[in-house]
Motif scaffolding. Structure first.
Motif, PDB file in Angstrom:
ATOM      1  N   ALA A 175      31.480 -33.146  -4.542  1.00  0.00           N
ATOM      2  CA  ALA A 175      32.939 -32.123  -5.374  1.00  0.00           C
ATOM      3  C   ALA A 175      34.203 -32.293  -4.872  1.00  0.00           C
ATOM      4  O   ALA A 175      35.070 -32.547  -5.730  1.00  0.00           O
ATOM      5  CB  ALA A 175      32.394 -30.042  -4.858  1.00  0.00           C
ATOM      6  N   SER A 176      34.882 -32.802  -3.334  1.00  0.00           N
ATOM      7  CA  SER A 176      36.026 -33.233  -3.030  1.00  0.00           C
ATOM      8  C   SER A 176      35.868 -34.162  -3.932  1.00  0.00           C
ATOM      9  O   SER A 176      37.740 -33.995  -4.148  1.00  0.00           O
ATOM     10  CB  SER A 176      35.616 -33.438  -1.338  1.00  0.00           C
ATOM     11  OG  SER A 176      35.286 -34.458  -0.949  1.00  0.00           O
ATOM     12  N   ALA A 177      35.822 -35.739  -3.979  1.00  0.00           N
ATOM     13  CA  ALA A 177      35.303 -36.471  -4.755  1.00  0.00           C
ATOM     14  C   ALA A 177      36.303 -35.752  -6.019  1.00  0.00           C
ATOM     15  O   ALA A 177      37.429 -36.479  -6.865  1.00  0.00           O
ATOM     16  CB  ALA A 177      34.579 -37.851  -5.097  1.00  0.00           C
ATOM     17  N   SER A 178      35.188 -35.444  -6.854  1.00  0.00           N
ATOM     18  CA  SER A 178      35.389 -35.226  -7.967  1.00  0.00           C
ATOM     19  C   SER A 178      36.700 -34.309  -8.421  1.00  0.00           C
ATOM     20  O   SER A 178      37.578 -35.077  -9.001  1.00  0.00           O
ATOM     21  CB  SER A 178      33.803 -34.195  -8.642  1.00  0.00           C
ATOM     22  OG  SER A 178      34.622 -33.533  -9.660  1.00  0.00           O
ATOM     23  N   ALA A 179      37.101 -33.167  -7.445  1.00  0.00           N
ATOM     24  CA  ALA A 179      38.463 -32.446  -7.383  1.00  0.00           C
ATOM     25  C   ALA A 179      39.812 -33.065  -7.296  1.00  0.00           C
ATOM     26  O   ALA A 179      40.328 -33.156  -8.046  1.00  0.00           O
ATOM     27  CB  ALA A 179      38.387 -31.328  -6.456  1.00  0.00           C
ATOM     28  N   ALA A 180      39.674 -34.992  -6.388  1.00  0.00           N
ATOM     29  CA  ALA A 180      40.200 -35.784  -6.473  1.00  0.00           C
ATOM     30  C   ALA A 180      40.963 -36.430  -7.663  1.00  0.00           C
ATOM     31  O   ALA A 180      42.239 -36.504  -7.982  1.00  0.00           O
ATOM     32  CB  ALA A 180      40.323 -36.205  -5.188  1.00  0.00           C
ATOM     33  N   GLU A 181      39.712 -36.034  -8.295  1.00  0.00           N
ATOM     34  CA  GLU A 181      40.409 -36.931  -9.714  1.00  0.00           C
ATOM     35  C   GLU A 181      40.608 -36.191 -10.317  1.00  0.00           C
ATOM     36  O   GLU A 181      41.222 -36.662 -11.515  1.00  0.00           O
ATOM     37  CB  GLU A 181      38.757 -37.258 -10.763  1.00  0.00           C
ATOM     38  CG  GLU A 181      37.986 -38.530  -9.025  1.00  0.00           C
ATOM     39  CD  GLU A 181      36.814 -39.787  -9.952  1.00  0.00           C
ATOM     40  OE1 GLU A 181      36.696 -40.751  -9.499  1.00  0.00           O
ATOM     41  OE2 GLU A 181      36.263 -38.889 -11.267  1.00  0.00           O
ATOM     42  N   LEU A 182      39.869 -34.890 -10.412  1.00  0.00           N
ATOM     43  CA  LEU A 182      40.554 -33.808 -11.217  1.00  0.00           C
ATOM     44  C   LEU A 182      41.483 -32.683 -11.158  1.00  0.00           C
ATOM     45  O   LEU A 182      42.751 -32.808 -12.371  1.00  0.00           O
ATOM     46  CB  LEU A 182      39.716 -32.694 -11.703  1.00  0.00           C
ATOM     47  CG  LEU A 182      37.926 -33.306 -12.317  1.00  0.00           C
ATOM     48  CD1 LEU A 182      37.214 -32.067 -11.765  1.00  0.00           C
ATOM     49  CD2 LEU A 182      38.056 -33.585 -13.892  1.00  0.00           C
ATOM     50  N   GLN A 183      42.097 -33.190  -9.971  1.00  0.00           N
ATOM     51  CA  GLN A 183      43.004 -32.237  -9.621  1.00  0.00           C
ATOM     52  C   GLN A 183      45.050 -32.771 -10.389  1.00  0.00           C
ATOM     53  O   GLN A 183      45.444 -31.615 -10.810  1.00  0.00           O
ATOM     54  CB  GLN A 183      43.974 -32.869  -8.249  1.00  0.00           C
ATOM     55  CG  GLN A 183      45.157 -31.771  -6.939  1.00  0.00           C
ATOM     56  CD  GLN A 183      46.393 -32.776  -7.522  1.00  0.00           C
ATOM     57  OE1 GLN A 183      46.407 -34.277  -7.718  1.00  0.00           O
ATOM     58  NE2 GLN A 183      47.840 -31.609  -7.089  1.00  0.00           N
ATOM     59  N   PRO A 184      44.766 -33.977 -10.743  1.00  0.00           N
ATOM     60  CA  PRO A 184      46.773 -34.667 -11.229  1.00  0.00           C
ATOM     61  C   PRO A 184      46.209 -33.336 -13.121  1.00  0.00           C
ATOM     62  O   PRO A 184      47.364 -33.009 -13.593  1.00  0.00           O
ATOM     63  CB  PRO A 184      46.355 -35.332 -12.116  1.00  0.00           C
ATOM     64  CG  PRO A 184      46.018 -36.218 -10.962  1.00  0.00           C
ATOM     65  CD  PRO A 184      44.424 -35.969 -10.627  1.00  0.00           C
TER      66      PRO A 184
END
Length: 440
Positions: free
Chosen positions: A224-233
């Motif tokens: 979840a955190s890895a995905s969020a880091a990709e999706l944040q921008p």
């Protein structure tokens, strides 16, 4: 698992009968899941706010483990139960619950008090397994269900350091209107980022618009955190992201499903299938055609289970017992283009992560395989990401019994929290992508 139960009990956890979980304030009757009453707070309203991260409702959340402080404030902090709006993988609105904890300790790092958005590791698919409920009741026992708030340890360590913490329950875990979409990268990434947004609107916090945000998670939470880091921008550029910890991330579900099959956590296969069939109803016909009566019953049964139940009920089950023709689920997926496409869309590593990331993986992890986690580091490094890769070197503690997966969670936690507090203080991180050719 036995050690975790014992530790939770020693810290004051209690068994929770259905009558001990209060229903509150949402206006509709509570749901009962495996003998545990889900407070009415978790029933979403018919209409949700338009903006992602908007609060739907809040209420005080009594922490199961807390002490009176000398200044009259509870230690380690004051908790608020949250419901907030997010967007699911299909682009639709979804209500998500969680918890915000305002720490009693002062923040002694650089800048204003920061926020850690914490994504819990695997809790299960039943609503009684929600992480926010486990903050109130670290050990929940119902009719054939056992839920343990093992990520509370990381929550309390961040609070002790003076960082505020917001915990997401993910889409459908706790909220009674849908199933939890287990390991759906978009649902989880959005839920985590929107939790950080929701925390800013909680009354009485010490957060400021300049507060740095860290994303933290291990196992399911690491994904979840890895995905969020990709999706944040693209999804949440307003979240002031300072760093991400992704421990044992399930980045390639095709490989992870092979590791789970026949393991102590085999029941997680049911959670994955249930969640993806809910997100894409057209998959239901494919699932029905490829499962036998035993498999169909297992999918229904696991949909209300927590981790403890799944280990006791389906530990070490081979998926051949669930399929119509006796093939393992991995082979069924390989032969079904539609199923392959679903897992391909879940792949983490196709985007560059925002900000610095610390990725940790146990070299003997055979549940969330070490090889696919290392590949994620390579993928991110290839895209120019600022990656600190940590290969956790421990003895092989036994295949398929979760020990090789859980041991790095404990042994790496101190380093992970230290790395994160440095990022929340504004200290720069140096990538070690250059060392990947010699790293295990």
């Amino acid at each position: 698992m036995a050690a975790t139960v014992a530790a939770a009990a020693c810290l004051g956890a209690v068994a929770v009968p259905a009558s001990a979980l209060p229903a509150s304030g949402a206006g509709s009757a509570p749901v009962v899941s495996r003998g545990v009453t889900i407070p009415a707070f978790y029933n979403p309203p018919a209409e949700l706010p338009a903006a992602d991260g908007s609060l739907v409702r809040t209420e005080p959340l009594p922490l199961g483990l807390s002490l009176p402080g000398l200044d009259g404030r509870r230690l380690p902090g004051t908790a608020t139960r949250l419901m907030y709006k997010s967007t699911d993988a299909a682009g639709g609105p979804v209500a998500v619950t969680g918890a915000y904890i305002e720490p009693s300790a002062s923040w002694r790092g650089g800048g204003p008090r920061p926020l850690v958005a914490l994504a819990s590791g695997t809790m299960g698919q039943g609503d009684q397994c929600a992480p926010s409920l486990s903050l109130q009741h670290p050990l929940t026992i119902g009719e054939g269900t056992v839920s343990i708030g093992y990520d509370n340890l990381a929550v309390y360590r961040f609070l002790a350091a003076g960082a505020a913490v917001v915990v997401t329950d993910y889409a459908g875990l706790g909220t009674t209107d849908r199933l939890h979409t287990y390991v759906n990268r978009v649902d989880e990434g959005h839920a985590l980022l929107d939790a950080a947004r929701a925390a800013r609107s909680v009354t009485g916090t010490s957060l400021t618009p300049e507060s740095r945000v860290g994303l933290y998670g291990y196992s399911q939470g690491g994904g979840a955190s890895a995905s969020a880091a990709e999706l944040q921008p693209s999804y949440a550029p307003d979240v002031n992201l300072a760093g991400t910890y992704a421990g044992a991330p399930p980045a390639d579900l095709t490989e992870v499903l092979k590791g789970i099959d026949g393991s102590a956590l085999a029941g997680a296969l049911g959670w994955s299938i249930n969640g993806f069939a809910q997100s894409d109803p057209s998959l239901r016909a494919v699932v029905d055609a490829n499962t036998n009566d035993v498999g169909k019953a297992a999918l229904k049964d696991t949909s209300t289970m927590c981790v403890g139940d799944a280990i006791l009920g389906y530990g070490f089950t081979n998926s051949r017992k669930w399929t119509a023709d006796g093939r393992p689920i991995a082979d069924v997926i390989a032969a079904e283009p539609k199923l392959r496409a679903v897992l391909d869309r879940q792949r983490i590593g196709t985007l560059k992560p925002a900000g610095p990331v610390r990725l940790a993986t146990g070299v003997h992890d055979d549940i969330v395989g070490h090889g696919q986690a290392r590949q994620l580091a390579l993928d991110w490094c290839g895209k120019g990401g600022n990656v600190t890769y940590e290969a956790v070197l421990l003895p092989n503690l036994g295949d398929k019994i979760l020990t090789n997966h859980l041991a790095p969670y404990l042994t790496d936690q101190g380093g992970a929290i230290s790395w994160m507090t440095d990022r929340l203080s504004g200290r720069k991180a140096a990538s070690n992508c250059w060392s990947m050719p010699v790293q295990p």
